[in-house]
Motif scaffolding. Structure first.
Motif, PDB file in Angstrom:
ATOM      1  N   LEU A 106      38.874  46.694  33.140  1.00  0.00           N
ATOM      2  CA  LEU A 106      39.569  45.825  34.090  1.00  0.00           C
ATOM      3  C   LEU A 106      40.102  46.683  35.221  1.00  0.00           C
ATOM      4  N   VAL A 107      39.775  46.267  36.450  1.00  0.00           N
ATOM      5  CA  VAL A 107      40.247  46.980  37.640  1.00  0.00           C
ATOM      6  C   VAL A 107      40.925  45.976  38.558  1.00  0.00           C
ATOM      7  N   GLY A 108      42.166  46.242  38.885  1.00  0.00           N
ATOM      8  CA  GLY A 108      42.875  45.421  39.861  1.00  0.00           C
ATOM      9  C   GLY A 108      42.563  45.897  41.263  1.00  0.00           C
ATOM     10  N   GLY A 112      43.464  41.036  45.660  1.00  0.00           N
ATOM     11  CA  GLY A 112      44.144  40.032  44.854  1.00  0.00           C
ATOM     12  C   GLY A 112      43.397  39.608  43.610  1.00  0.00           C
ATOM     13  N   HIS A 113      42.248  40.224  43.340  1.00  0.00           N
ATOM     14  CA  HIS A 113      41.463  39.881  42.157  1.00  0.00           C
ATOM     15  C   HIS A 113      41.507  40.998  41.121  1.00  0.00           C
ATOM     16  N   ALA A 114      41.425  40.583  39.861  1.00  0.00           N
ATOM     17  CA  ALA A 114      41.194  41.505  38.759  1.00  0.00           C
ATOM     18  C   ALA A 114      39.738  41.355  38.346  1.00  0.00           C
ATOM     19  N   TRP A 126      33.186  39.281  35.194  1.00  0.00           N
ATOM     20  CA  TRP A 126      34.067  38.173  35.558  1.00  0.00           C
ATOM     21  C   TRP A 126      35.135  38.676  36.525  1.00  0.00           C
ATOM     22  N   LYS A 127      35.781  37.758  37.202  1.00  0.00           N
ATOM     23  CA  LYS A 127      36.920  38.137  38.038  1.00  0.00           C
ATOM     24  C   LYS A 127      37.957  37.025  38.003  1.00  0.00           C
TER      25      LYS A 127
END
Length: 324
Positions: A106-108, A112-114, A126-127
């Motif tokens: 998981l990358v932030g 504004g999306h993960a 996925w995001k």
């Protein structure tokens, strides 16, 4: 205290938290490189040239190292030699340290999306959209990822499909990396430190501070440790949020406090690293450097590794009773 070695040739700040793996210590710098040094001598083992500054701390997963640069490139390197295994470019700058869990990364992103990436290939699986920039890193309990956003919410995101299990509104711009332990998620905010039920997303307690808590949260042994912009390090009861002690430094504390053998190590923007008695908060020792410190200390054996905003990277020795 005497440093074992100190590398001063980096032209930009070293704000990442190093990772020690085997005989290597690996970290990124704002000069656009990821460095692997010999853990004992400080000699260079390999270097990766990124497209821009590296503010995301490297994470070791098996034989790989995952990090990201300010251009939005997430990259996976071979741990032994820095060879590129894959890269994935996200739309905007990445300062958030990748979080690995269940074969996913998981990358932030500041868009504004993960993003949930495949650890094996880097493909976007996925995001999840939030209403604000993501600068803090996520934490994982093996099933879900927990992260904060500038939209004022804490999110619980299911691994595997990116479904939002819950979101808990605190308010303000959240820039603290949460901790998860024993069914609790604890995060810092502009108004203090908050604990949330990891299963339901309901608030368990709040500890108020006068200034924001933007540090990484550490939760271990039934206690919460967190740095604050008021210059204090706080120790709270994890079950109730009641204060146990606070210990002052000379400036804001943004790093992750590290526990080792009854001692708590923490860095501060006052340019120093502190060794505290974890039970009482009393200062055991401190070590001054030439620059403010965002990098969190990492401990291996009797050595402490961290960088500073002056572009220096340190390895200092400590004994169980005090750094030396």
């Amino acid at each position: 205290a005497s440093d074992v070695y100190k590398r001063q040739e980096y032209s930009k700040p070293v704000t990442t938290t190093p990772v020690v793996d085997g005989d290597a210590v690996i970290f990124g710098a704002r000069d656009g490189h990821v460095y692997a040094l010999d853990r004992d001598s400080g000699e260079a083992k390999w270097r990766y040239d990124a497209a821009d500054g590296v503010g995301a701390s490297p994470v070791v997963a098996g034989e790989s190292v995952v990090s990201a640069d300010y251009r939005g490139n997430v990259f996976c390197l071979k741990k032994s030699n820095g060879e590129v295994l894959w890269t994935q470019t996200l739309p905007q700058r990445v300062v958030s340290t990748p979080c690995v869990g269940g074969g996913e990364v998981l990358v932030g992103c500041t868009d504004g999306h993960a993003y949930g990436l495949s650890l094996e290939t880097g493909r976007i699986l996925w995001k999840v959209g939030t209403g604000g920039r993501i600068r803090a890193s996520a934490s994982s309990d093996g099933e879900s990822f927990y992260l904060t956003s500038y939209d004022g919410n804490v999110y619980a995101i299911a691994g595997g499909n990116g479904a939002v299990r819950w979101k808990h509104t605190i308010g303000g711009q959240l820039n603290s990396t949460p901790a998860v332990d024993e069914g609790r998620v604890v995060a810092g905010a502009e108004g203090g430190i908050f604990a949330i039920d990891a299963a339901t997303g309901k608030r368990l307690w709040r500890f108020r501070t006068r200034k924001p808590v933007n540090s990484f949260i550490t939760m271990e042994g039934g206690r919460v440790y967190a740095g604050c912009n008021d210059g204090n390090v706080y120790c709270l009861d994890a079950a109730t949020g009641e204060p146990i002690w606070k210990s002052p430094t000379g400036d804001i504390v943004l790093s992750r406090p590290r526990l080792e053998g009854g001692l708590l190590f923490v860095t501060s923007y006052d340019k120093s690293v502190y060794c505290l008695d974890a039970a009482t908060g009393e200062r055991v020792a401190d070590y001054a450097t030439a620059g403010s410190i965002y990098s969190s200390p990492v401990i291996h054996g009797d050595r402490l590794f961290f960088g500073n905003n002056q572009g220096e990277f340190y390895c200092i020795k400590y004994r169980s009773d005090s750094p030396q």
